[in-house]
Motif scaffolding. Structure first.
Motif, PDB file in Angstrom:
ATOM      1  N   ARG A   1     -97.717 118.683   8.051  1.00 53.71           N
ATOM      2  CA  ARG A   1     -98.998 118.753   8.616  1.00 53.71           C
ATOM      3  C   ARG A   1     -99.239 120.117   9.214  1.00 53.71           C
ATOM      4  NH1 ARG A   1    -100.651 113.461  12.133  1.00 53.71           N
ATOM      5  NH2 ARG A   1    -102.681 113.867  11.118  1.00 53.71           N
TER       6      ARG A   1
ATOM      7  N   TYR B   1    -102.065 121.808  11.422  1.00 59.43           N
ATOM      8  CA  TYR B   1    -103.503 121.614  12.106  1.00 59.43           C
ATOM      9  C   TYR B   1    -104.420 122.849  11.799  1.00 59.43           C
ATOM     10  CZ  TYR B   1    -101.491 117.666  14.663  1.00 59.43           C
ATOM     11  OH  TYR B   1    -101.242 116.442  14.796  1.00 59.43           O
TER      12      TYR B   1
ATOM     13  N   LEU C   1    -107.074 122.465  16.848  1.00 61.57           N
ATOM     14  CA  LEU C   1    -106.370 121.603  17.895  1.00 61.57           C
ATOM     15  C   LEU C   1    -107.238 122.134  19.468  1.00 61.57           C
ATOM     16  CD1 LEU C   1    -104.042 119.883  18.366  1.00 61.57           C
ATOM     17  CD2 LEU C   1    -102.809 121.899  18.947  1.00 61.57           C
TER      18      LEU C   1
END
Length: 166
Positions: free
Chosen positions: A88, A90, A93
């Protein structure tokens, strides 16, 4: 083929003034990263004391400390980033992580021995009761003339009887 001089800023430059403003505000707000954050607080005074509500979503009570010293109530703690998962990455955020500390100076009429706190649904509620003895209204009589002299004389006599002559 057209050659352009590359100075490293072409990809970073916004195409319009509006996108430049959007980028400026988004980056300045979101650039705090993991250094810390300031939780939102609602504080009010009631007849019996003070209530402080602190928004702490996703924080466990073990990660919060509440201290009272010399009239200052301090609520501190940490929100840890624990979502790192393999595979993963991001793209955005916005949740703030890191340490926090909020301090509140309270008046002298509080009872520090009866301060209580509870964490429910991500909201920390701290109750700071007023000291009943300090908030109770009293009528003070004023001594004057002969009454004041007699009262002063009685204090000197009782002190000398106890061997503490002043």
């Amino acid at each position: 083929m057209v050659l352009r001089k590359y100075n490293g800023m072409q990809n970073d430059m916004p195409q319009t003034f509006s996108s430049m403003l959007d980028r400026f505000f988004n980056e300045s707000v979101n650039s705090r990263g993991f250094t810390g954050f300031t939780p939102h607080v609602d504080a009010c005074e009631t007849e019996n004391g003070y209530e402080i509500e602190v928004a702490l979503p996703g924080i466990r009570k073990e990660d919060i400390a509440i201290d009272f010293q010399e009239g200052k109530l301090t609520i501190s703690g940490e929100r840890r980033f624990e979502k790192q998962e393999e595979g993963r990455r991001y793209q955005m955020l916005e949740t703030q992580y890191g340490t926090f500390s909020r301090s509140f100076y309270l008046p002298d009429n509080v009872n520090p021995d009866k301060i209580s706190a509870q964490l429910e649904d991500g909201v920390l509620l701290v109750n700071v009761p007023k000291d009943e003895h300090k908030t109770m209204k009293r009528q003070i009589t004023i001594a004057g003339g002969e009454e004041a002299k007699q009262s002063s004389k009685q204090k000197r006599v009782s002190a000398s009887e106890n061997g503490k002559e002043k």
